[in-house]
Design an enzyme around this catalytic site. Structure first.
Site, PDB file in Angstrom:
ATOM      1  N   CYS A  87       0.822  -1.207   0.000  1.00  0.00           N
ATOM      2  CA  CYS A  87       0.000   0.000   0.000  1.00  0.00           C
ATOM      3  C   CYS A  87       0.868   1.275   0.000  1.00  0.00           C
ATOM      4  O   CYS A  87       1.385   1.642  -1.054  1.00  0.00           O
ATOM      5  CB  CYS A  87      -0.992  -0.063   1.149  1.00  0.00           C
ATOM      6  SG  CYS A  87      -2.395   1.021   0.913  1.00  0.00           S
ATOM      7  N   HIS A 184      -3.673  -4.896   1.947  1.00  0.00           N
ATOM      8  CA  HIS A 184      -2.920  -5.299   3.140  1.00  0.00           C
ATOM      9  C   HIS A 184      -3.083  -6.797   3.407  1.00  0.00           C
ATOM     10  O   HIS A 184      -4.127  -7.197   3.937  1.00  0.00           O
ATOM     11  CB  HIS A 184      -3.449  -4.564   4.371  1.00  0.00           C
ATOM     12  CG  HIS A 184      -3.151  -3.108   4.378  1.00  0.00           C
ATOM     13  ND1 HIS A 184      -2.193  -2.549   5.184  1.00  0.00           N
ATOM     14  CD2 HIS A 184      -3.695  -2.084   3.675  1.00  0.00           C
ATOM     15  CE1 HIS A 184      -2.157  -1.241   4.981  1.00  0.00           C
ATOM     16  NE2 HIS A 184      -3.059  -0.939   4.066  1.00  0.00           N
ATOM     17  N   GLU A 186      -1.316  -8.382   5.645  1.00  0.00           N
ATOM     18  CA  GLU A 186      -0.971  -8.638   7.054  1.00  0.00           C
ATOM     19  C   GLU A 186      -2.195  -8.573   7.966  1.00  0.00           C
ATOM     20  O   GLU A 186      -2.137  -8.999   9.109  1.00  0.00           O
ATOM     21  CB  GLU A 186       0.117  -7.657   7.529  1.00  0.00           C
ATOM     22  CG  GLU A 186      -0.342  -6.251   7.886  1.00  0.00           C
ATOM     23  CD  GLU A 186      -0.625  -5.368   6.671  1.00  0.00           C
ATOM     24  OE1 GLU A 186      -0.514  -5.847   5.532  1.00  0.00           O
ATOM     25  OE2 GLU A 186      -0.978  -4.190   6.877  1.00  0.00           O
TER      26      GLU A 186
HETATM   27  N1  GLN Z   1      -3.305   6.368   1.021  1.00  0.00           N
HETATM   28  C1  GLN Z   1      -2.112   6.064   1.764  1.00  0.00           C
HETATM   29  C2  GLN Z   1      -0.908   6.805   1.205  1.00  0.00           C
HETATM   30  O1  GLN Z   1      -1.025   7.510   0.263  1.00  0.00           O
HETATM   31  C3  GLN Z   1      -1.826   4.583   1.766  1.00  0.00           C
HETATM   32  C4  GLN Z   1      -2.797   3.861   2.631  1.00  0.00           C
HETATM   33  C5  GLN Z   1      -2.293   2.579   3.202  1.00  0.00           C
HETATM   34  O2  GLN Z   1      -1.103   2.298   3.223  1.00  0.00           O
HETATM   35  N2  GLN Z   1      -3.223   1.823   3.716  1.00  0.00           N
HETATM   36  O3  GLN Z   1       0.145   6.658   1.678  1.00  0.00           O
END
Ligand code: GLN
Length: 207
Positions: A87, A184, A186
């Site tokens: 992410c 995610h 995890e």
């Molecule tokens: N939107 C977040 C970002 O730009 C990422 C979100 C996440 O890691 N769950 O960093």
């Protein structure tokens, strides 16, 4: 195989859950290895692989610069150290970063993964969701993905292998030593992606 030394970048975000998932995967695969949280540049020297967890990409980038981690991290990944970006970690690794609401961002990123990523594509925190995900790991398989302010990959270069899509969005990719997902793993009990990541480490270490 020698003892694997795996790090989880511990600046901000889902560190503990990733450490647990790696431990579980080492145990399941019968690999010997250690997992540690990484806060300082000196800890990077002996790493065999690193996870950059989800969180907030702008914060992770700024603080890793401040702690003199960014450049060494960049060099290690550029030189082939396996990395799993989740992410915010995916965003940090990408070549081109846009934001769904503000368009082009000036945020710091590593420019290593040849993709164009759109931050916050799936909406705000309140629109977080869980979905079944079909993914090509060694074989096509099904896992669960949890999407929290998740990015979508809009374009991927020719050396990028697309591992998974959700409707029109690319949500998991691999480019040589770089594995990245917009969701995610995890936060579920499914450790298949971690097992896959450890198999990348094993391959590189046995060369
Ligand atoms: N939107 C977040 C970002 O730009 C990422 C979100 C996440 O890691 N769950 O960093």
């Amino acid at each position: 195989m020698s003892n694997l030394n795996i790090g989880v970048l511990s600046i901000q975000g889902d560190v503990h859950e990733n450490i647990l998932a790696v431990k579980k995967s080492l145990q399941k695969l019968g690999y010997s290895g250690t997992v540690c949280s990484i806060n300082h540049e000196y800890q990077l020297s002996n790493l065999d692989g690193l996870i950059i967890p989800g969180g907030e990409s702008t914060t992770i980038a700024k603080l890793s610069m401040k702690r003199y981690l960014f450049k060494t991290l960049y060099d290690k990944i550029n030189n082939g150290m396996p990395v799993f970006g989740i992410c915010a970690g995916l965003i940090l690794l990408s070549k081109h970063v846009n934001d769904k609401n503000i368009g082009k961002t000036n945020q710091i990123h590593m420019d290593l993964l040849d993709v164009e990523v759109e931050r916050n594509y799936f909406g705000r925190q309140q629109y977080s969701f869980e979905s079944d995900v079909e993914i090509i790991l060694h074989n096509p398989t099904k896992i669960k993905g949890i999407f929290i302010r998740a990015p979508s990959i809009k374009k991927a270069g020719k050396n990028v292998q697309i591992l998974s899509k959700l409707n029109d969005s690319i949500i998991a990719v691999r480019q040589n030593n770089i594995l990245a997902t917009s969701f995610h793993p995890e936060l579920t009990h499914d450790i298949k992606l971690y097992e896959y990541f450890l198999s990348m480490l094993k391959k590189i270490n046995s060369k």
